[in-house]
Design a protein around this motif. Structure first.
Motif, short mmCIF file in Angstrom:
data_model
loop_
_atom_site.label_atom_id
_atom_site.label_comp_id
_atom_site.label_asym_id
_atom_site.label_seq_id
_atom_site.Cartn_x
_atom_site.Cartn_y
_atom_site.Cartn_z
N ILE A 1 0.82 -1.23 -0.04
CA ILE A 1 -0.24 -0.10 -0.05
C ILE A 1 0.95 1.06 -0.18
O ILE A 1 0.62 2.13 -0.65
CB ILE A 1 -1.04 0.12 1.17
CG1 ILE A 1 -1.98 -1.06 1.19
CG2 ILE A 1 -1.73 1.48 1.31
CD1 ILE A 1 -2.94 -1.38 2.31
N ALA A 2 2.03 1.07 0.93
CA ALA A 2 2.71 2.40 0.92
C ALA A 2 3.40 2.74 -0.51
O ALA A 2 3.44 3.97 -0.85
CB ALA A 2 4.07 2.09 1.68
N PHE A 3 3.72 1.59 -1.44
CA PHE A 3 4.25 1.98 -2.55
C PHE A 3 3.41 2.55 -3.50
O PHE A 3 3.44 3.70 -4.20
CB PHE A 3 4.80 0.75 -3.11
CG PHE A 3 5.06 0.74 -4.76
CD1 PHE A 3 6.23 1.49 -5.05
CD2 PHE A 3 4.00 0.43 -5.63
CE1 PHE A 3 6.54 1.61 -6.42
CE2 PHE A 3 4.38 0.68 -6.92
CZ PHE A 3 5.63 1.28 -7.45
N TYR A 4 2.27 2.07 -3.30
CA TYR A 4 1.04 2.77 -4.45
C TYR A 4 0.73 4.28 -3.96
O TYR A 4 0.17 4.84 -5.03
CB TYR A 4 -0.21 1.81 -4.10
CG TYR A 4 0.11 0.52 -4.98
CD1 TYR A 4 0.10 0.37 -6.25
CD2 TYR A 4 0.05 -0.68 -4.23
CE1 TYR A 4 0.18 -0.83 -6.96
CE2 TYR A 4 -0.06 -1.94 -4.74
CZ TYR A 4 0.47 -1.84 -6.27
OH TYR A 4 0.82 -3.11 -6.52
N LEU A 5 0.58 4.63 -2.62
CA LEU A 5 0.63 5.82 -2.09
C LEU A 5 1.37 6.74 -2.76
O LEU A 5 1.22 7.85 -3.27
CB LEU A 5 0.31 5.85 -0.71
CG LEU A 5 -1.12 5.26 0.01
CD1 LEU A 5 -0.83 5.40 1.54
CD2 LEU A 5 -1.98 6.21 -0.53
N LEU A 6 2.96 6.03 -2.57
CA LEU A 6 3.99 6.96 -2.84
C LEU A 6 3.92 7.31 -4.52
O LEU A 6 4.20 8.39 -4.98
CB LEU A 6 5.24 6.22 -2.47
CG LEU A 6 6.66 7.04 -3.10
CD1 LEU A 6 6.65 8.53 -2.38
CD2 LEU A 6 7.68 6.10 -2.50
N ILE B 1 9.21 5.69 -11.73
CA ILE B 1 8.18 5.09 -10.47
C ILE B 1 7.84 3.63 -10.48
O ILE B 1 7.84 2.90 -9.87
CB ILE B 1 6.78 5.85 -10.74
CG1 ILE B 1 6.91 7.49 -10.66
CG2 ILE B 1 5.77 5.32 -9.75
CD1 ILE B 1 5.91 8.15 -11.14
N PHE B 2 7.89 3.23 -11.79
CA PHE B 2 7.63 1.64 -12.02
C PHE B 2 8.72 0.84 -11.78
O PHE B 2 8.55 -0.38 -11.57
CB PHE B 2 6.83 1.44 -13.36
CG PHE B 2 5.73 2.26 -13.65
CD1 PHE B 2 4.39 2.12 -13.11
CD2 PHE B 2 5.80 3.51 -14.35
CE1 PHE B 2 3.35 2.65 -13.28
CE2 PHE B 2 4.53 4.11 -14.63
CZ PHE B 2 3.27 3.78 -14.05
N GLN B 3 9.92 1.47 -11.84
CA GLN B 3 11.07 0.71 -11.41
C GLN B 3 11.09 -0.08 -10.22
O GLN B 3 11.82 -0.99 -9.76
CB GLN B 3 12.37 1.23 -12.02
CG GLN B 3 12.50 1.55 -13.36
CD GLN B 3 12.79 0.00 -14.08
OE1 GLN B 3 13.48 -0.60 -14.08
NE2 GLN B 3 11.42 0.01 -14.90
N PHE B 4 10.36 0.53 -9.21
CA PHE B 4 10.21 0.33 -7.95
C PHE B 4 9.34 -0.76 -7.32
O PHE B 4 9.12 -0.88 -6.23
CB PHE B 4 10.54 1.36 -6.87
CG PHE B 4 11.82 2.10 -7.30
CD1 PHE B 4 13.03 1.57 -6.79
CD2 PHE B 4 11.98 3.38 -8.07
CE1 PHE B 4 14.24 2.27 -7.42
CE2 PHE B 4 12.95 3.97 -8.49
CZ PHE B 4 14.27 3.40 -8.07
N SER B 5 8.31 -1.05 -8.35
CA SER B 5 7.14 -2.01 -7.96
C SER B 5 7.79 -3.43 -8.04
O SER B 5 8.14 -4.04 -9.12
CB SER B 5 6.10 -1.62 -9.12
OG SER B 5 5.04 -2.56 -8.82
N LEU B 6 7.52 -3.94 -6.68
CA LEU B 6 8.07 -5.42 -6.62
C LEU B 6 6.88 -6.29 -7.28
O LEU B 6 7.36 -7.26 -7.77
CB LEU B 6 8.43 -5.81 -5.41
CG LEU B 6 9.40 -5.16 -4.46
CD1 LEU B 6 9.44 -5.54 -3.06
CD2 LEU B 6 10.74 -5.34 -5.24
N SER B 7 5.60 -5.92 -7.19
CA SER B 7 4.76 -6.79 -8.01
C SER B 7 5.02 -6.91 -9.59
O SER B 7 4.80 -7.79 -10.10
CB SER B 7 3.15 -6.12 -7.55
OG SER B 7 3.21 -4.79 -8.15
N LEU B 8 5.38 -5.57 -10.31
CA LEU B 8 5.65 -5.72 -11.47
C LEU B 8 6.71 -6.44 -11.76
O LEU B 8 6.74 -7.11 -12.77
CB LEU B 8 5.81 -4.21 -11.90
CG LEU B 8 6.18 -3.83 -13.43
CD1 LEU B 8 4.94 -4.29 -14.37
CD2 LEU B 8 6.65 -2.39 -13.81
#
Length: 212
Positions: free
Chosen positions: A1-6, A66-73
């Motif tokens: 959740i924190a990642f998506y808010l950021l 931004i998307f480079q730090f999404s572990l889900s991606l």
């Protein structure tokens, strides 16, 4: 959740940066405060080309990073993660950082400000290149660390404009002093924050769970 808010905050900030940038593409030399401060270099081809290359490529870099730090991606769509990462690196190495270097040479604020902006460009290129080489060599922890450093410098575009708004509310400075202070504040705290994240054990443990 924190990642998506950021991520949502960063997307919003990127949108604001787009709004700031759009008037420059009217190609008028009297419609923005910044352009009015650059009258002495407006007709220098190197500066003018670098300026338009920088403001357009940096917007894309902001968004892609931004998307480079999404572990889900990274876990679900590793190929997409790699392709977006390659585009991010390409834009920084070929367009954004070199053009930023040229702009740094012509920056307002005197020698100290020019030095700061040149440092940003050189370090931005260096950390991005190292991140790419780390990924190619499958040194993923080093790759993550250098991407943190690279994106911290990417975010200097946002932090610079934030300080320009906030600092006058706290302290009155002459234009040259203000520009010099902001030129360093825009990236040094960012890079220190990146180093904190790199060395934070909980973040390192989460990143270690994902591999491209």
């Amino acid at each position: 959740i924190a990642f998506y808010l950021l991520a949502a905050v960063l997307v919003f900030c990127t949108f604001l940066m787009l709004k700031i940038t759009l008037p420059y593409f009217e190609f008028r030399y009297d419609n923005t405060e910044f352009i009015l401060t650059k009258q002495s270099v407006l007709y220098v081809d190197a500066w003018r080309y670098a300026f338009y290359i920088h403001i357009s490529s940096s917007l894309l870099v902001l968004l892609l990073g931004i998307f480079q730090f999404s572990l889900s991606l990274l876990n679900v769509r590793p190929a997409l993660h790699r392709n977006l990462g390659k585009l991010y690196i390409l834009l920084v190495l070929v367009l954004a950082a070199p053009s930023g270097f040229i702009l740094g040479i012509y920056a307002n604020g005197g020698l100290l400000a020019k030095t700061s902006f040149v440092f940003i460009a050189v370090l931005w290129w260096f950390f991005s290149f190292r991140a790419y080489r780390n990924a190619v060599n499958r040194h993923f922890e080093a790759h993550r660390a250098n991407m943190y450093r690279s994106y911290a410098l990417t975010l200097s575009a946002i932090t610079l404009r934030t300080y320009v708004i906030v600092i006058p509310l706290v302290i009155h400075l002459h234009a040259k002093e203000m520009y010099t202070l902001v030129s360093w504040l825009s990236w040094v705290p960012n890079l220190l924050s990146a180093e904190f994240l790199i060395r934070n054990p909980s973040i390192k443990d989460r990143a270690a769970m994902a591999r491209p």
